[in-house]
Design a protein around this motif. Structure first.
Motif, PDB file in Angstrom:
ATOM      1  N   PHE A  62       0.871  -1.182   0.000  1.00  0.00           N
ATOM      2  CA  PHE A  62       0.000   0.000   0.000  1.00  0.00           C
ATOM      3  C   PHE A  62       0.899   1.220   0.000  1.00  0.00           C
ATOM      4  O   PHE A  62       1.677   1.437   0.937  1.00  0.00           O
ATOM      5  CB  PHE A  62      -0.912   0.020   1.228  1.00  0.00           C
ATOM      6  N   ILE A  63       0.798   2.029  -1.077  1.00  0.00           N
ATOM      7  CA  ILE A  63       1.667   3.198  -1.226  1.00  0.00           C
ATOM      8  C   ILE A  63       0.847   4.471  -1.124  1.00  0.00           C
ATOM      9  O   ILE A  63       0.007   4.759  -1.982  1.00  0.00           O
ATOM     10  CB  ILE A  63       2.407   3.183  -2.571  1.00  0.00           C
ATOM     11  N   LEU A  64       1.072   5.210  -0.056  1.00  0.00           N
ATOM     12  CA  LEU A  64       0.548   6.574   0.044  1.00  0.00           C
ATOM     13  C   LEU A  64       1.671   7.500  -0.400  1.00  0.00           C
ATOM     14  O   LEU A  64       2.712   7.570   0.247  1.00  0.00           O
ATOM     15  CB  LEU A  64       0.102   6.892   1.473  1.00  0.00           C
ATOM     16  N   ASP A  99       2.435  -4.148   3.337  1.00  0.00           N
ATOM     17  CA  ASP A  99       3.706  -3.442   3.273  1.00  0.00           C
ATOM     18  C   ASP A  99       3.374  -2.011   2.889  1.00  0.00           C
ATOM     19  O   ASP A  99       3.030  -1.726   1.739  1.00  0.00           O
ATOM     20  CB  ASP A  99       4.619  -4.095   2.230  1.00  0.00           C
ATOM     21  N   ALA A 100       3.452  -1.120   3.877  1.00  0.00           N
ATOM     22  CA  ALA A 100       3.002   0.260   3.666  1.00  0.00           C
ATOM     23  C   ALA A 100       4.165   1.225   3.847  1.00  0.00           C
ATOM     24  O   ALA A 100       4.322   1.837   4.909  1.00  0.00           O
ATOM     25  CB  ALA A 100       1.863   0.596   4.637  1.00  0.00           C
ATOM     26  N   GLY A 661       5.641   1.577 -13.988  1.00  0.00           N
ATOM     27  CA  GLY A 661       4.223   1.259 -14.102  1.00  0.00           C
ATOM     28  C   GLY A 661       3.497   1.190 -12.781  1.00  0.00           C
ATOM     29  O   GLY A 661       2.262   1.113 -12.751  1.00  0.00           O
ATOM     30  N   THR A 662       4.257   1.222 -11.661  1.00  0.00           N
ATOM     31  CA  THR A 662       3.615   1.167 -10.338  1.00  0.00           C
ATOM     32  C   THR A 662       2.872   2.472 -10.076  1.00  0.00           C
ATOM     33  O   THR A 662       3.384   3.557 -10.338  1.00  0.00           O
ATOM     34  CB  THR A 662       4.658   0.945  -9.230  1.00  0.00           C
ATOM     35  N   ARG A 663       1.677   2.324  -9.549  1.00  0.00           N
ATOM     36  CA  ARG A 663       0.878   3.507  -9.198  1.00  0.00           C
ATOM     37  C   ARG A 663       0.734   3.607  -7.687  1.00  0.00           C
ATOM     38  O   ARG A 663       0.758   2.592  -6.981  1.00  0.00           O
ATOM     39  CB  ARG A 663      -0.508   3.429  -9.827  1.00  0.00           C
ATOM     40  N   ALA A 664       0.548   4.798  -7.211  1.00  0.00           N
ATOM     41  CA  ALA A 664       0.262   4.995  -5.792  1.00  0.00           C
ATOM     42  C   ALA A 664      -1.163   4.530  -5.512  1.00  0.00           C
ATOM     43  O   ALA A 664      -2.065   4.741  -6.319  1.00  0.00           O
ATOM     44  CB  ALA A 664       0.423   6.460  -5.415  1.00  0.00           C
ATOM     45  N   ASN A 665      -1.351   3.940  -4.344  1.00  0.00           N
ATOM     46  CA  ASN A 665      -2.708   3.585  -3.936  1.00  0.00           C
ATOM     47  C   ASN A 665      -3.497   4.822  -3.539  1.00  0.00           C
ATOM     48  O   ASN A 665      -4.715   4.869  -3.728  1.00  0.00           O
ATOM     49  CB  ASN A 665      -2.667   2.610  -2.754  1.00  0.00           C
ATOM     50  N   LEU A 666      -2.773   5.815  -2.999  1.00  0.00           N
ATOM     51  CA  LEU A 666      -3.496   6.975  -2.474  1.00  0.00           C
ATOM     52  C   LEU A 666      -2.639   8.229  -2.559  1.00  0.00           C
ATOM     53  O   LEU A 666      -1.449   8.210  -2.254  1.00  0.00           O
ATOM     54  CB  LEU A 666      -3.886   6.722  -1.009  1.00  0.00           C
ATOM     55  N   TYR A 667      -3.274   9.319  -3.006  1.00  0.00           N
ATOM     56  CA  TYR A 667      -2.757  10.673  -2.841  1.00  0.00           C
ATOM     57  C   TYR A 667      -3.658  11.338  -1.798  1.00  0.00           C
ATOM     58  O   TYR A 667      -4.874  11.146  -1.816  1.00  0.00           O
ATOM     59  CB  TYR A 667      -2.838  11.473  -4.142  1.00  0.00           C
ATOM     60  N   ASP A 695      -4.605   5.468  -7.616  1.00  0.00           N
ATOM     61  CA  ASP A 695      -5.859   4.714  -7.628  1.00  0.00           C
ATOM     62  C   ASP A 695      -6.951   5.472  -6.893  1.00  0.00           C
ATOM     63  O   ASP A 695      -8.131   5.361  -7.235  1.00  0.00           O
ATOM     64  CB  ASP A 695      -5.677   3.348  -6.960  1.00  0.00           C
ATOM     65  N   ALA A 696      -6.560   6.200  -5.852  1.00  0.00           N
ATOM     66  CA  ALA A 696      -7.534   6.923  -5.031  1.00  0.00           C
ATOM     67  C   ALA A 696      -6.941   8.249  -4.592  1.00  0.00           C
ATOM     68  O   ALA A 696      -5.711   8.393  -4.478  1.00  0.00           O
ATOM     69  CB  ALA A 696      -7.938   6.090  -3.813  1.00  0.00           C
TER      70      ALA A 696
END
Length: 1009
Positions: A62-64, A99-100, A661-667, A695-696
């Motif tokens: 999970f990437i913020l 894994d955040a 290509g990896t995207r953040a889960n959240l901004y 994504d969000a």
């Protein structure tokens, strides 16, 4: 007589040593301000963040992605709120086993930092322009480094866990190279053009501004009505000689007027002026006689016998403005003398009020049809200055009229301009006032009908300098929103529509004029744009990505959608020194910029080795290589908009660290970032990758003072987070953030924080009780769920319900809901109910009694669940709690994962029945309270109650209600009387088996035996 067990033990004996009172060294007084720094040191020594990465390796990630604050001062409450909320979310995701990682970052380029360095120069009476550019940029870099270090320590003090040893900085060489590389992707795909159009410009800072760098303030401006004499009207010859009246609140744009706009569907009337000699008197019916009455000094006597063209819907408002311009006791009356036919103004022209100056001002001003012209205000006619308005620019451009660049970067009319050349600044209130030079010249020319310095309205300002901005046409680099843009061809750019000669620059093209302006590096510059055939537009891609993104709250989608739908092309160039340069070479003949992968590779390699400075001091021939001659190319020296910098962070933070290509889960940022970082990131990623980088997106509101006002130093209402931390600790701030409805603007002040502190004390005391009650507890004491009393099963059922609610709230990023549910459970279900009932069992039952073992087993389950649930919010306190129970050299509560609760019987009947019992208990408590107030009884233990229904055996209900006895009642309500029972000397319950106060009940006697 043989002694009974009760009588065998003396009524005066002290039984305190036989009671199992809670024992813990965990203090009731928090002392967070002193304890938290030590906990931070412990985390640093343990390497908690790095160890978590090791423990969670291979788990779902999970990437913020952290939006970068500017490195230019101490943090404020908005920073604290933002970072704490991010940390709560990251910790909650880690708690759920993911894994955040969290990589903090800073925006290090641009005006926020450059402006601070300039302020220091001004204080020393130094001129920034006299300092070598390389030296100036070095000072900006040093300033940013200083504040990154300061803010890093302040953010860490908030308890924010992240990769503080390796944050991202937009000024790192790798980052600058990647930003430049992202720009070159736009260039290579043809999504870049250079043109001249109005942009928001700060005359004080001398640069273009992004919309996100602008704030609006209420101001009072000068409003004027100006007459343009109609000189040609093929469709209505009778209008020749009439004066078209325009109204504007920017008098400084009149010297740059090039046309007049009319509404094709608006009805226009022709009016004659007559005097009006009193505020209430009627106008003279005989217009001719009235005109003779004008005094020689009357400000409108030059209009006697002249006709005015005005929209019929607005003539009365114009009449009122003209009357206000008259001397006391006098006014004007507009008498309609004709109606203009529908197409009367098509192909008509007027002359500029200053036409006698010749050149540019002598050219006829065409009337152009404008759909944007309305009758909401003004006169129904709008003067057009394509240099200074988006509508003006587009309408004039469609009719072959280009900007003339009369106003320079400092807001002065250029020196060779025939009217007011070398004068300004145009944002100076005195310069544009009703008695200023513009109005004075218009008045002398007989064209000023009315002028007043009283028009109140909202106006854009730079949020850094706080000075007014203007719309100004300048040569800039743009990313088009709607595909291919027509280039501004050198042969036509800036040429007058009729080919008439103009003073000094009028024979030149707009390119030539632009070439002499600061920030424009050569005579070429309006090159063509190559857009891939049938490619979707950037606007279309962005709107599609918005629809595919999760917006929290959902209404935020409408906000950003409307902004993207209506936004103009993205202005990405700035005329400043501190930033990433636009690394392009523009061909001097074709005006096109060079696209060559090999050249781009050399450029980016230079950036990686030397950062942005590598461009400004480069051997450009070496970068171009043997295939190109530097003499044929202009080197672009504009820098990139810092929003492009931050919009590119996903490429050198997310993709660089976690894979292409990896995207953040959240901004996650404040609501102002719909027009800032959320949007720049969206456009940058859509332009280079065809989709959003996230994504969000979560949007929070702003922190206001306790009265709901915006914080400002002038009001003296700034709430300093650093002061709160120093006095009360960071966990108080963290709890405040979690408890707020942060999707809206939130308040913080003494009263708000007092409420937060009270809520914190209740939570802390719950943990303190759990620690004390679990003193000496071990696995051997645990009791299986199948052997537990119903009350314990009911509480475990409530815990299961809480678990489901908290997980749903965490996944929805609704920590207001999360904190409320957790606090309610701890206060209402536990402290006020379960703990209250079972404290007698805990203190007085035998250590190995099944009920006490069941209670302590549930307390252990509760402890492990609650300390985990609270950890994302109360990061410091839960660590203190965990270490109080499990002192460890290398353990941390933040290594734990979401609790695994014991399986419960599937029958929900117990829960339903106990909800009924709780309601009955509340009714009993309410009925007892009046007797307590009257001091008929001192404690509920002295009460005997009658209830309509016995939901459980009377003995069990007496324990639950904490009363002496419970009886079945005949009535509907609860009855209360004082009991005659005697008080046990050990448990203090009043029971029928106790023969005298101080003697022991059967249970206590058995225990002490």
């Amino acid at each position: 007589m043989t002694d009974t067990p009760d009588t065998a033990r003396g009524a005066q004996q002290d039984w305190r040593d036989t009671v199992f009172l809670p024992k813990t060294e965990f203090p009731m007084k928090a002392g967070l301000a002193a304890k938290e720094p030590a906990i931070l040191d412990r985390w640093a020594k343990l390497g908690v963040y790095d160890r978590l990465r090791e423990q969670r390796a291979g788990r779902e990630r999970f990437i913020l992605h952290d939006g970068p604050p500017y490195a230019n001062g101490d943090i404020h409450m908005g920073h604290a709120m933002n970072k704490i909320l991010k940390d709560i979310i990251v910790r909650s995701q880690s708690l759920m086993g993911k894994d955040a990682p969290y990589v903090p970052g800073w925006d290090c380029h641009g005006l926020p930092i450059e402006w601070k360095i300039e302020e220091a120069y001004r204080a020393k009476k130094l001129n920034k322009d006299e300092v070598p550019a390389a030296e100036f940029r070095a000072e900006c870099r040093a300033y940013a480094e200083k504040w990154v270090a300061v803010q890093r320590a302040q953010f860490e003090r908030l308890g924010v866990m992240g990769d503080w040893d390796d944050p991202y900085l937009t000024m790192k060489f790798d980052a600058e190279a990647t930003i430049a590389g992202e720009l070159l992707k736009f260039a290579t795909s043809g999504q870049l053009y250079r043109g001249a159009k109005p942009v928001m410009w700060s005359p004080v800072e001398k640069t273009a501004l992004a919309e996100a760098e602008v704030e609006y303030e209420d101001v009072v401006s000068t409003q004027i009505d100006v007459a343009f004499e109609i000189v040609e009207a093929p469709n209505a010859p009778e209008l020749v000689g009439a004066h078209a009246v325009i109204w504007t609140t920017t008098p400084w744009t009149i010297p740059v007027n090039q046309a007049l706009a009319y509404g094709p569907e608006i009805e226009y009337g022709v009016y004659a002026l007559a005097p009006h000699f009193s505020a209430t008197g009627a106008a003279d019916e005989d217009v001719v006689e009235s005109q003779r009455a004008w005094s020689d000094s009357h400000p409108l006597n030059h209009l006697v016998g002249k006709r005015l063209l005005i929209a019929t819907e607005l003539f009365s408002t114009v009449e009122a403005r003209l009357s206000r311009a008259c001397p006391p006791g006098q006014g004007v009356y507009l008498m309609q003398v004709g109606i203009a036919a529908k197409n009367s103004l098509a192909n008509a022209t007027a002359r500029h009020p200053m036409h006698h100056l010749g050149g540019f001002f002598a050219k006829p001003r065409p009337f152009l049809p404008g759909e944007f012209v309305t009758t909401d205000a003004g006169t129904g006619l709008v003067h057009m200055a394509p240099d200074h308005g988006e509508d003006d620019f587009l309408l004039c451009k469609a009719h072959g009229i280009d900007p003339v660049f009369a106003v320079d970067g400092a807001g002065m009319y250029r020196a060779d301009w025939a009217w007011l050349g070398g004068q300004g600044s145009v944002i100076n209130k005195k310069f544009v006032a009703s008695d200023g030079p513009i109005c004075t010249d218009l008045r002398e020319a007989g064209a000023l009908l009315a002028a007043s310095d009283d028009f109140e309205h909202s106006y854009p300002h730079s949020w850094r300098s706080k000075a007014k901005i203007i719309f100004r046409a300048t040569p800039q680099w743009f990313i088009p929103m709607d595909g291919s843009r027509s280039s501004v061809a050198p042969a036509e750019a800036g040429a007058s529509s009729d080919g008439a000669e103009q003073q000094p620059h009028d024979a030149a093209t707009a390119r030539d004029i632009a070439a002499e302006l600061p920030g424009f590096a050569g005579a070429a510059g309006f090159g063509p744009v190559v857009t891939p055939t049938n490619a979707p537009t950037l606007r279309g891609l962005a709107l599609d990505a918005i629809e595919r993104t999760r917006w929290v709250p959902a209404r935020a989608e409408n906000r950003i959608r409307s902004m993207v739908e209506g936004r103009p092309d993205w202005v990405i160039s700035r005329q400043r020194a501190w930033g990433v340069p636009i690394p392009l070479y523009v061909h001097r003949q074709s005006g096109d910029y060079l696209r060559d992968d090999a050249v781009n590779a050399r450029i980016l390699d230079a950036f990686r080795r030397g950062g942005a400075d590598a461009w400004f001091g480069a051997d450009h021939q070496a970068l171009l290589g043997p295939d190109y001659d530097l003499a044929d190319y202009e080197v672009v020296n504009d820098i990139l908009d810092v929003w492009f910098d931050s919009g590119s962070t996903h490429s050198f933070v997310i993709e660089a660290r976690y894979g292409e290509g990896t995207r953040a889960n959240l901004y996650l940022e404040g609501s102002d970032q719909h027009r800032g970082w959320f949007q720049s990131s969206l456009l940058e990623s859509c332009g280079t990758r065809g989709r959003a980088p996230y994504d969000a997106v979560l949007t929070h509101g702003f922190a206001l003072d306790g009265q709901g006002r915006k914080m400002s130093k002038s009001l003296g209402n700034v709430v300093d987070p650093l002061k709160i931390i120093g006095e009360s600790g960071a966990d108080i701030l963290r709890l405040w953030v979690a408890q707020t409805d942060y999707f809206e603007d939130v308040r913080i002040g003494k009263e708000v924080l007092a409420g937060t502190s009270d809520a914190y004390r209740k939570i802390r005391n719950t943990f303190r009780y759990l620690l004390g009650a679990l003193d000496g507890f071990s696995d051997a004491e645990k009791l299986g769920v199948d052997k537990m009393p119903e009350l314990e099963l009911y509480i475990l059922h409530k815990l299961w319900m809480l678990d489901v609610e908290l997980k749903a709230a965490a996944q929805a990023f609704e920590f207001n809901r999360y904190a409320r549910a957790l606090g309610d459970f701890m206060n209402e279900d536990l402290s006020a109910f379960f703990f209250d009932i079972r404290k007698d069992c805990l203190y007085c039952d035998a250590a190995d009694s099944p009920k006490r073992r069941a209670y302590r087993t549930v307390l252990d389950i509760l402890f492990h669940a609650l300390v985990r649930y609270a950890a994302p919010i109360l990061a410091f306190t839960t660590e203190e709690v965990w270490q109080a129970r499990y002192p460890s050299q290398d353990g941390s509560v933040h290594f734990l994962e979401w609790p695994e609760l014991p399986a419960l019987p599937g029958d929900d009947a117990i829960s339903t029945e106990w909800e009924d019992i709780r309601r009955q208990r509340e009714a009993v408590t309410e009925a007892i309270e009046p007797l307590r107030r009257e001091k008929t009884i001192r404690s509920s233990l002295e009460a005997e109650v009658t209830v309509p229904d016995l939901l459980r055996p009377a003995v069990e209900l007496a324990e639950v209600f904490i009363v002496a006895d419970v009886h079945q009642g005949d009535g509907e309500g609860v009855g209360v009387t004082r009991t005659d029972h005697k008080k046990c000397g050990r448990c203090w319950r009043l029971l029928p088996e106790v023969e005298a106060d101080g003697m022991l009940c059967h249970r206590c006697d058995s225990v002490v035996s």
